[in-house]
Design an enzyme around this catalytic site. Structure first.
Site, PDB file in Angstrom:
ATOM      1  N   THR A  60      -1.985  10.523  -0.848  1.00  0.00           N
ATOM      2  CA  THR A  60      -1.558   9.597   0.337  1.00  0.00           C
ATOM      3  C   THR A  60      -3.485   9.554   0.592  1.00  0.00           C
ATOM      4  O   THR A  60      -4.679  10.187   0.544  1.00  0.00           O
ATOM      5  CB  THR A  60      -0.956   9.833   1.248  1.00  0.00           C
ATOM      6  N   GLY A  61      -3.604   7.995   1.320  1.00  0.00           N
ATOM      7  CA  GLY A  61      -4.982   7.220   1.627  1.00  0.00           C
ATOM      8  C   GLY A  61      -5.239   6.527   2.560  1.00  0.00           C
ATOM      9  O   GLY A  61      -3.643   6.407   3.866  1.00  0.00           O
ATOM     10  N   ALA A  64      -3.246   3.485   1.141  1.00  0.00           N
ATOM     11  CA  ALA A  64      -2.150   3.316   0.237  1.00  0.00           C
ATOM     12  C   ALA A  64      -1.059   4.533   0.277  1.00  0.00           C
ATOM     13  O   ALA A  64      -2.672   5.851  -0.241  1.00  0.00           O
ATOM     14  CB  ALA A  64      -2.651   2.263  -1.219  1.00  0.00           C
ATOM     15  N   VAL A  66       0.794   7.202  -3.093  1.00  0.00           N
ATOM     16  CA  VAL A  66       1.271   7.011  -4.523  1.00  0.00           C
ATOM     17  C   VAL A  66       2.930   7.953  -4.927  1.00  0.00           C
ATOM     18  O   VAL A  66       1.986   8.711  -4.215  1.00  0.00           O
ATOM     19  CB  VAL A  66       0.126   7.105  -5.415  1.00  0.00           C
ATOM     20  N   LYS A  80       2.730   2.571  -6.490  1.00  0.00           N
ATOM     21  CA  LYS A  80       1.156   2.497  -5.070  1.00  0.00           C
ATOM     22  C   LYS A  80       2.198   1.838  -4.249  1.00  0.00           C
ATOM     23  O   LYS A  80       1.944   0.423  -4.631  1.00  0.00           O
ATOM     24  CB  LYS A  80      -0.110   2.694  -6.177  1.00  0.00           C
ATOM     25  N   ASP A 195     -16.842   1.798  -5.417  1.00  0.00           N
ATOM     26  CA  ASP A 195     -16.485   3.337  -4.725  1.00  0.00           C
ATOM     27  C   ASP A 195     -16.217   4.292  -5.565  1.00  0.00           C
ATOM     28  O   ASP A 195     -15.304   5.256  -5.332  1.00  0.00           O
ATOM     29  CB  ASP A 195     -15.367   2.411  -3.866  1.00  0.00           C
ATOM     30  N   ASP A 212      -7.820   3.254  -8.619  1.00  0.00           N
ATOM     31  CA  ASP A 212      -8.947   2.767  -6.856  1.00  0.00           C
ATOM     32  C   ASP A 212      -9.732   1.901  -7.461  1.00  0.00           C
ATOM     33  O   ASP A 212     -10.479   1.928  -6.931  1.00  0.00           O
ATOM     34  CB  ASP A 212      -9.547   4.149  -6.614  1.00  0.00           C
TER      35      ASP A 212
END
Length: 259
Positions: A60-61, A64, A66, A80, A195, A212
C-alpha cells in the site's frame, strides 16, 4: 454464458464484498480503492482474462495499492490500482505537462489519472524492451495497471520484498546492478526514475527490480537532471545502509557520460 463473463461476475461480487469491512479505517481504504468506476474497470479486465481473482494486498502507498491477482491461466499477476481520492493532481499534471508523449487534460480527474497510469505503462514498456529488470507490463486501463508478479525466489513464492526490508548477502553486486540500470535507463531509454530509493527497488531471485516509474521523466524534461542527481544521492545513501563505500563521483561518472 461466456466463461469470462461468469468469472468477471464472480469477481465483481467479491470486490463488492471488500467494501463491507468492519473497521472504519478499512472501510475508508476500501472505498478509496474500489470506487464504482474502478470496479467497472476491474470487471472489464476480468472479462478479458487478465484478472480472475484478487487474493490480497502486496503493498500500500500514498497513491496506489498493489494486489496479488490470478489470471485466467492461473498465473499470478500484480494489479496496481491508483486511488483517485488521494492522488496529488498538481504534481501529476506537472509531470505529464513536461512529457511530449501526453497531451494536457485540463482538470478532468479521470483523464489525468488515466494518463498517469498510461505513463507508468509506457515507461515500464520502454525499460522492459531494453532488457532491464522491471516487472513486465501487461495492460493499463484507466487507473488500473496489470503487470508481472515478482516472487522472492524459486523456493519462496511470496512477493519480492523492497530493499528496505531485504537481507543482502551480495549487496555490492546488487548496487552495481542498480547503477547499471540507471546508466541504461538514462543513456538508452532516455528516462530518469525521479524517485529511486530502497523503497521502490524489489529483490527477486537475488536481483534488484525497479518499480514505481509513473513519475519517471524523459531526459528532455526540464527537471530531468536535478531528478537524476537526486536519484544518485538516494542510492548512495542507501548503499551506506549496507556498509558499501560507493562515492558520488563513481556513481555519477557511470551514468552521466558527456557532461
Amino acid at each position: 454464458m461466456n466463461k469470462h463473463y461468469i468469472d468477471a461476475d464472480k469477481q465483481m461480487r467479491k470486490l463488492e464484498e471488500t467494501k463491507r469491512l468492519k473497521s472504519v479505517e478499512d472501510k475508508q481504504v476500501s472505498s478509496e480503492v474500489f470506487d464504482d468506476k474502478t470496479l467497472k474497470v476491474l470487471y472489464k479486465l476480468a472479462n478479458k482474462g487478465y484478472i480472475r481473482s484478487l487474493n490480497g494486498v502486496i503493498s500500500t502507498g500514498k497513491e496506489a495499492n498493489v494486489f496479488l491477482g490470478i489470471d485466467d491461466d492461473d498465473n499470478p499477476v500484480a494489479v496496481k490500482i491508483y486511488r483517485v481520492m488521494t492522488l496529488d493532481f498538481k504534481k501529476i499534471k506537472e509531470y505529464i505537462a513536461g512529457d511530449p508523449r501526453f497531451k494536457s487534460h485540463g482538470n478532468n480527474t479521470r483523464q489525468i489519472i488515466t494518463a498517469w497510469t498510461q505513463k507508468e505503462f509506457k515507461n515500464l514498456s520502454r525499460l522492459y524492451k531494453l532488457g532491464l529488470r522491471v516487472p513486465e507490463p501487461y495492460i493499463a486501463m484507466e487507473n488500473v495497471l496489470v503487470m508481472e508478479y515478482l516472487e522472492y525466489s524459486d523456493d519462496d513464492n511470496s512477493a519480492a520484498p523492497p530493499l528496505s526490508k531485504a537481507k543482502l548477502d551480495n549487496a555490492s553486486e546488487v548496487f552495481e546492478e542498480i547503477i547499471d540500470f540507471m546508466d541504461v535507463a538514462y543513456n538508452k531509454a532516455h528516462l530518469v526514475h525521479g524517485d529511486l530509493s530502497r523503497y521502490n527497488i524489489l529483490l527477486s531471485h537475488g536481483h534488484p527490480y525497479i518499480i514505481d516509474v509513473s513519475q519517471s521523466t524523459l531526459d528532455s524534461h526540464p527537471s530531468s537532471r536535478s531528478l537524476l542527481e537526486r536519484d544518485i544521492k538516494n542510492i548512495l545513501y542507501d548503499s551506506k545502509k549496507f556498509k558499501l563505500n560507493l562515492t558520488y563521483e563513481y556513481v555519477r561518472n557511470r551514468i552521466i557520460k558527456n557532461d
